[in-house]
Design a protein around this motif. Structure first.
Motif, mmCIF file in Angstrom:
data_model
loop_
_atom_site.group_PDB
_atom_site.id
_atom_site.type_symbol
_atom_site.label_atom_id
_atom_site.label_comp_id
_atom_site.label_asym_id
_atom_site.label_seq_id
_atom_site.Cartn_x
_atom_site.Cartn_y
_atom_site.Cartn_z
ATOM 1 N N ALA E 177 0.997 -1.012 0.051
ATOM 2 C CA ALA E 177 -0.143 0.071 0.041
ATOM 3 C C ALA E 177 0.945 1.411 -0.219
ATOM 4 C CB ALA E 177 -0.787 -0.035 1.313
ATOM 5 N N ARG E 178 2.042 1.231 0.787
ATOM 6 C CA ARG E 178 2.886 2.452 0.804
ATOM 7 C C ARG E 178 3.390 2.642 -0.568
ATOM 8 N NH1 ARG E 178 0.950 5.771 2.849
ATOM 9 N NH2 ARG E 178 2.958 6.900 3.155
ATOM 10 N N ASP E 179 3.864 1.478 -1.189
ATOM 11 C CA ASP E 179 4.556 1.946 -2.622
ATOM 12 C C ASP E 179 3.337 2.176 -3.520
ATOM 13 O OD1 ASP E 179 6.716 0.625 -1.446
ATOM 14 O OD2 ASP E 179 6.473 -1.438 -2.423
ATOM 15 N N THR E 180 2.211 1.709 -3.244
ATOM 16 C CA THR E 180 0.986 2.554 -3.956
ATOM 17 C C THR E 180 1.233 3.920 -3.917
ATOM 18 O OG1 THR E 180 -0.394 0.569 -3.982
ATOM 19 C CG2 THR E 180 -1.489 2.442 -4.402
ATOM 20 N N MET E 181 1.171 4.284 -2.801
ATOM 21 C CA MET E 181 0.963 5.812 -2.780
ATOM 22 C C MET E 181 2.379 6.735 -3.160
ATOM 23 S SD MET E 181 -0.177 8.736 -1.377
ATOM 24 C CE MET E 181 0.597 10.369 -0.899
ATOM 25 N N HIS E 182 3.519 5.957 -3.003
ATOM 26 C CA HIS E 182 4.812 6.551 -3.150
ATOM 27 C C HIS E 182 4.818 6.555 -4.590
ATOM 28 C CE1 HIS E 182 6.552 5.632 0.956
ATOM 29 N NE2 HIS E 182 5.808 6.750 0.892
ATOM 30 N N GLN E 183 4.495 5.812 -5.678
ATOM 31 C CA GLN E 183 4.251 5.860 -6.698
ATOM 32 C C GLN E 183 3.365 7.133 -7.146
ATOM 33 O OE1 GLN E 183 2.971 2.256 -9.128
ATOM 34 N NE2 GLN E 183 4.185 0.854 -8.128
ATOM 35 N N ASN E 184 2.265 7.269 -6.654
ATOM 36 C CA ASN E 184 1.173 8.295 -6.824
ATOM 37 C C ASN E 184 2.161 9.660 -6.463
ATOM 38 O OD1 ASN E 184 -1.661 7.907 -7.891
ATOM 39 N ND2 ASN E 184 -0.934 5.814 -6.483
ATOM 40 N N GLN E 185 2.820 9.517 -5.454
ATOM 41 C CA GLN E 185 3.463 10.678 -5.031
ATOM 42 C C GLN E 185 4.192 11.351 -5.883
ATOM 43 O OE1 GLN E 185 4.633 10.206 -1.021
ATOM 44 N NE2 GLN E 185 6.396 11.733 -1.063
ATOM 45 N N TRP E 186 5.207 10.383 -6.470
ATOM 46 C CA TRP E 186 6.241 11.176 -7.262
ATOM 47 C C TRP E 186 5.537 11.501 -8.562
ATOM 48 C CZ3 TRP E 186 8.774 12.088 -3.551
ATOM 49 C CH2 TRP E 186 9.362 10.863 -2.583
ATOM 50 N N LEU E 187 4.448 10.838 -9.084
ATOM 51 C CA LEU E 187 3.568 11.181 -10.371
ATOM 52 C C LEU E 187 3.014 12.389 -10.151
ATOM 53 C CD1 LEU E 187 2.194 7.616 -11.178
ATOM 54 C CD2 LEU E 187 3.813 8.578 -12.552
ATOM 55 N N ALA E 188 2.629 12.785 -8.975
ATOM 56 C CA ALA E 188 2.121 14.025 -8.443
ATOM 57 C C ALA E 188 2.964 15.383 -8.775
ATOM 58 C CB ALA E 188 1.427 14.173 -7.517
ATOM 59 N N VAL E 189 4.283 15.064 -8.413
ATOM 60 C CA VAL E 189 5.314 15.859 -8.695
ATOM 61 C C VAL E 189 5.566 16.373 -10.103
ATOM 62 C CG1 VAL E 189 7.730 16.684 -8.177
ATOM 63 C CG2 VAL E 189 6.343 15.428 -6.367
ATOM 64 N N LEU E 190 5.505 14.964 -10.981
ATOM 65 C CA LEU E 190 5.843 15.187 -12.481
ATOM 66 C C LEU E 190 4.731 16.063 -13.004
ATOM 67 C CD1 LEU E 190 7.134 11.560 -13.124
ATOM 68 C CD2 LEU E 190 8.586 13.590 -13.074
ATOM 69 N N GLU E 191 3.521 15.983 -12.570
ATOM 70 C CA GLU E 191 2.184 16.401 -13.113
ATOM 71 C C GLU E 191 2.479 18.059 -12.631
ATOM 72 O OE1 GLU E 191 -2.123 15.551 -13.052
ATOM 73 O OE2 GLU E 191 -1.902 17.019 -11.613
ATOM 74 N N GLU E 192 2.750 18.378 -11.537
ATOM 75 C CA GLU E 192 2.935 19.575 -11.123
ATOM 76 C C GLU E 192 4.225 20.414 -11.943
ATOM 77 O OE1 GLU E 192 2.194 20.588 -6.439
ATOM 78 O OE2 GLU E 192 4.116 20.779 -6.977
ATOM 79 N N LEU E 193 5.144 19.838 -12.322
ATOM 80 C CA LEU E 193 6.357 20.211 -13.179
ATOM 81 C C LEU E 193 5.832 20.237 -14.335
ATOM 82 C CD1 LEU E 193 9.366 18.033 -11.276
ATOM 83 C CD2 LEU E 193 9.144 20.592 -11.337
ATOM 84 N N GLY E 194 4.654 20.151 -14.824
ATOM 85 C CA GLY E 194 4.467 20.319 -16.211
ATOM 86 C C GLY E 194 3.812 19.046 -17.247
ATOM 87 N N GLY E 195 3.777 18.096 -16.573
ATOM 88 C CA GLY E 195 3.377 17.064 -17.313
ATOM 89 C C GLY E 195 4.290 16.636 -18.428
ATOM 90 N N LEU E 196 3.814 15.700 -19.309
ATOM 91 C CA LEU E 196 4.870 15.140 -20.224
ATOM 92 C C LEU E 196 5.277 16.282 -21.028
ATOM 93 C CD1 LEU E 196 3.240 11.678 -21.651
ATOM 94 C CD2 LEU E 196 4.934 12.126 -19.931
ATOM 95 N N LYS E 197 4.238 17.012 -21.603
ATOM 96 C CA LYS E 197 4.523 18.165 -22.621
ATOM 97 C C LYS E 197 5.378 19.217 -21.947
ATOM 98 C CE LYS E 197 1.192 17.097 -26.114
ATOM 99 N NZ LYS E 197 0.869 15.755 -25.662
ATOM 100 N N GLY E 198 5.332 19.336 -20.732
ATOM 101 C CA GLY E 198 6.012 20.370 -20.127
ATOM 102 C C GLY E 198 7.510 20.258 -19.664
ATOM 103 N N MET E 199 7.642 18.838 -19.273
ATOM 104 C CA MET E 199 9.025 18.333 -18.831
ATOM 105 C C MET E 199 9.778 17.882 -19.542
ATOM 106 S SD MET E 199 8.179 15.588 -15.686
ATOM 107 C CE MET E 199 7.079 14.819 -16.468
ATOM 108 N N HIS E 200 9.365 17.258 -20.722
ATOM 109 C CA HIS E 200 10.305 16.559 -21.625
ATOM 110 C C HIS E 200 10.513 17.354 -22.776
ATOM 111 C CE1 HIS E 200 10.186 12.463 -19.962
ATOM 112 N NE2 HIS E 200 8.899 12.734 -19.535
ATOM 113 N N PRO E 201 11.693 17.288 -23.445
ATOM 114 C CA PRO E 201 12.716 16.202 -22.937
ATOM 115 C C PRO E 201 13.692 16.736 -22.011
ATOM 116 C CG PRO E 201 13.420 17.414 -24.859
ATOM 117 C CD PRO E 201 12.171 17.517 -24.689
#
Lengths: 290, 290, 290, 290, 290, 290
Positions: E177-201
């Motif tokens: 369960a904690r791994d479930t949360m932590h996957q979601n947590q880091w993905l949430a940062v990636l969204e905040e940082l702009g998502g696929l189109k904002g972050m990459h490359p």
């Protein structure tokens, strides 16, 4: 069983200590081409020797000699570190050449060993026991030993070129001579064991009738455009072991496309790997084929 | 530059999957005697080759072939893991032979790779780049290559003995044949480079007049009781490189007792190392001598 | 300089070869508690010894003895591997107990060494030179040595418990005795160097006036709920070095929140790390603070 | 279970960033003498503690404190890297002293971490879990801890000497004080456990009657010429554990020449190892003896 | 700064100790997918964080939580080792199933740790600091974290399948369960940082005009026979970062044959590498070209 | 199966050889962010692929391309080492800038490889097979690949900044473009596999009903003083996988104090650990509880 006296096998003198050279010498102590490796390699080969006793005894002799070489080099490292800079401010306020020196030193010679040798190479990589080769096949082991003494002597000559300290050149001239002997020594065993034609292919105790002999003397060229210059003694004529004729053949597959089974559900691949949903039925093809 | 097709160089068939044998095969993938090592070794030797182009090209060819061998072995590992036990209870309730099997498996084949090969050896040690030898001296490198193919072929014949799976024996019979060729191939280069008398001592570009030649062909016996059986081709007669005569000599020190300076106070040895208080004046003797 | 004879320091006899025990013995050869480690540790400490000569000489003596211990253990491994199973089919068709044995063997004893010892531990991890401690401070080094002989003797007694082979128990009873001596030996040096009150804090050559002495004898409790049972000799009374009084203090921060500068643009962090766009002005606060 | 606040245990201030010192500090983070090692060592000893609870609790407390020390040092590394050179041209065109600086930097501080600390030592060797000692014997473990804090304090004093940055000297003066405490703390446990006479030989739960006691307090001299200066507290008088008398004895073999069996044919040694053809019948002698 | 209490984050109960499962659990402690790795990874990312403070704080929180997970797993290992066999004779005389068990145990759990967890993986490989990723680029780091929690959760579900111990399944259900949360947590940062189109490359701070853009969205097929099935979302359509169009292109060389200079004589290649004697003038061609 | 031609995938030109930059480039060859890692990672994922064939084929294509990248970088290293200093005296007597250069070189480029690339990183750490991730779960693997290409592109842009050699910048601009593609490529697979909501939590084949779901979307704050700034997208709102709501919760223990059994006498803990003599009866409490 082992003994010692408190002298060195050959004199170790450093006229002008140089901590950068101290670091370079570490390669000959703890590096893959270094003396700890050959020492343990010959001793482990001796301790595991099955077969004629004289080879075991010879390995024991030379393994013991190599301990003395580690000792000489460790002494040389310590002497090269005499007076080495211990602080950054000392570096920066004095001659800038010293600044350059500190860049090339191993900082752990100051921080971890207190100006003494360590069981590491010139990059600070610790000595690694995986380098100690003893296969139980004496011919393979002798090649491992020739190789170790060859890369070891190449290393020693490069260290000889890198320094102009007369004491260090003198010590290295001794070690280079010993490497000359040890190359010859292991080659002598190889001759006793039958030479190229008697020894190869190693192991010579495996019946060649069991190997797929149409591939045993074929140089396989993976070049796709035929534009290779890789012709030589190995691409035509009698093989070195006298048991075949070299040929030169373009690479081609003799096998099929590999096909693994689907994931076991308890191994928790993604569901899509198991259902084939992602690839329009390719998965079904896999399952059908199994 | 590199290309591929999606077939295997030789067919890989497993009649009766065996996860213990899967683990053994890992030695031929990620072990020091394995295929990743020779693959990278030949390619790095090619990419750093200075001198005749044909050797570079040959190394490139055979380095490329070795990728195909890793591929075959990785496929063999995966096929041997088909149906491997994934749970301890499964083990214990069924036939006890399976219990024995799980003991000999690599648990990371279940836990980490999901029943596939990894870049590790049969003890789970990861492949280590330090094993990739390329010295810049082609003769030393060729010995490294002969040695790699000799220990590699010894390994392959032991794997062949360890299994009675006809598919696996067939694949190994192919790989054993290739090792036969590759031993011959590197030996052929050594002949082209001048053979024993032309090549040795390696490097042959260092002037032997600079080494301490009284030690160059002497077998040094470290045995304290003369009770050694270490006599052979290496202890008398012409040396293998044709440049000297072997002798058999008892070890004796040519150097003195080593003498290092006292500790630098800023290196924070114990005070007693610096004052000599602990040894009744021995320290003063050291200081006097420097 | 080093010498040998061709006998063992103490007899090595194996009544009933056991390849699983062979693997266990590897821990005493190539493990962190093993004999290669102490051998190289004492020798490197000797070769780098600065200060009283008698300590260097003593280290050299005992380092040399340890080579003989590696030899005994390597012999014991080879003898325990006599008759070990070389094939999987042999395993499965005979007594199932043998099946269990193969699970506990090191497969590289078959595949890589041909039934001989290797420079690895009981997990097949290669010996690692980073374990060789020689700090240049003799008191720190003596503690490293006491520690090595303590974990080494614990290991030897566990091996003694694990086997019922009378020959192996006899050999281990010798090695256990030597560990007893070596513990005492290094402790004797520590007494000569001044004992607890003279030696500590190590290094005793650093002026304690330069350390922040309010923290020098305080047991800091990081427990957030006061529910700790961590009281003992260390939480009250005179310190062991006789230079302070132990206290028991709750942990609290004496420093501030750390504050690093913004990324250098050429280090190619994400743009959002440099502009602060993602966090509503927090970045500006950072920049303002610098 | 673990908690944090966002302050530092002690203030970390860098007056004049120095990327060469940043590299040196890495030794105190990821080196064998460093804080990750003691942190994990104390925590793993706590988590595996069997026996009195107070030792477990104490280990947990101090293990937790060490995380805060890693944090301080990681912060110090990042602060010392502020403004570090990121390009070679920058180096070469400015003051040459900077050129010297880049030589002493860790290039991975630029390339891999973006000017932040890494889990490596001052040679870039990654932290290695094999350094984490927890033997299950509390006395052995306490010596491991005294040793770790002794080499750790030696390292910290050398770092203190290496810098003249007042902020860094202040931080190190705190860490040196904590090492003083931690040496005393583990020594206090050793006193509680019975002191030298009660604890040794470690493990004290093994009956000494089972060890070969004629070797238990003998200093064995491997010197072949009697020319050793290795006499001291350890060569005469009562042993440190109070259970014997030290003696000084020359080394001699109590064992015979080791004799291994011939190679198993399926292990594919060379044929000559199995037939004895190469050594005039020595092999037959081996076979006869078995 | 860090604190603790003496409870566990979640209860750890072992109903039926199993030393084979103890070994498997080590993968989740000291393995590349394990908790020491994520613990140090998040903490080092926090300690080196440059940019928005909230990410540093979040990393510090979760890094601290992970210490509690190591603690739980270390406790689980020790509990699974209760009553484990300590001797080989015990094994062989009792139920043969136990014999199988010992094959799957880690012998160092007996020999080195005294039935407690170690900082190693399920193959006994020590934890390795090189696995701790902190690049200074927060998007790259978040992917490293998602990846760590993904392979970590895969590992945890496989451990869950491997055991039928209800206590262990309960503990793993918490960690999963904690791994479930932590996957979601880091993905949430990636969204905040702009998502696929904002972050990459990644890094998005490098101007794409400086890269060779004709290669930026081309799937290069190295297949020589066109017989590939490697078509998918990546071979046509808009790129994931929204900045280009995917194409599918056959591999072809845009560079020439590499040409290195001849060996420096002081590097002691073989003479034949320097004179070109061995290849009929090819060497002259090299020299001419330089 | 694999093939090659003797050209480079893209041209490699060095205008002004720089041995310090040669060392930096090693990070892109043998480092954790480097090309050997991605090459073996993609190939091993392909060779172990279970499930849709098109992913296996794609991995094989790109793994093959990466060999060509290692080749380009190895060539670049060799070219940057042309004319590198081979002796210390050469260093010291010429321009002092060269002195600085030698400090930043890898001495093994002189001593071990003869001015050629090695399978090591910019600290001389050998390539390590543990970095090769292939989990059998394709989504986890794709994240491993995105992560590898992200840290790889960050590294490449830092190398681009570090040099002003036009040839090297040109080569790096090609490699940076390929990293752009490869990031996009693995992201495309992730989209095909269902995107965030379809893929997560990875593995998506484990039933979430089996995990302790009250912990599945909770951000656990270990901060003891509530003074955290760790709020963001991850602490409120719908989870990224669409299967829960984020919450922000203070850490608290759900487990008890762990309690291990007493030591097994044959494991040879200290007697005091078994009798409880040292702690006034605490041991009895332990025993009572069991």
């Amino acid at each position: 069983m082992f003994y010692h006296d408190n002298k060195l096998q050959y004199k170790v003198r450093v006229d002008k200590p140089n901590p950068v050279f101290a670091n370079m010498l570490q390669q000959a102590i703890g590096g893959i081409e270094g003396e700890i490796r050959v020492c343990l390699q010959y001793l482990f080969q001796a301790w595991g020797a099955r077969g004629p006793v004289k080879y075991r005894d010879m390995l024991l002799e030379t393994g013991t000699e190599e301990i003395s070489h580690i000792e000489m080099l460790a002494t040389a490292v310590a002497l090269n570190l005499e007076g080495a800079p211990l602080s950054l401010q000392e570096e920066m306020t004095k001659d800038k050449v010293i600044g350059a020196v500190m860049g090339g030193m191993n900082p752990r010679h100051v921080l971890s060993s207190g100006l003494a040798a360590m069981a590491v190479d010139a990059n600070g990589n610790p000595f690694n026991g995986s380098w100690v080769v003893g296969s139980g096949n004496i011919a393979a082991d002798m090649y491992a030993n020739v190789m170790a003494e060859s890369t070891g002597r190449v290393l020693a000559t490069r260290l000889w070129e890198a320094t102009d300290d007369a004491g260090m050149k003198d010590m290295l001239a001794f070690l280079i001579a010993r490497d000359t002997m040890h190359q010859n020594q292991w080659l002598a065993v190889l001759e006793e064991l039958g030479g190229l034609k008697g020894m190869h292919p190693i192991p010579n105790s495996f019946p060649q009738s069991e190997e797929h002999q149409q591939f045993s003397y074929s140089f396989i060229s993976t070049s796709i455009d035929g534009n290779t210059q890789a012709q030589g003694r190995w691409s035509a004529g009698q093989s070195m072991d006298g048991k075949g004729e070299f040929t030169f053949d373009p690479a081609k597959p003799f096998g099929d496309e590999p096909m693994l089974g689907p994931p076991d559900p308890r191994g928790h691949a993604q569901t899509e790997q198991m259902t084939g949903a992602a690839d329009g039925g390719l998965m079904d093809k896999i399952k059908g084929a199994l």
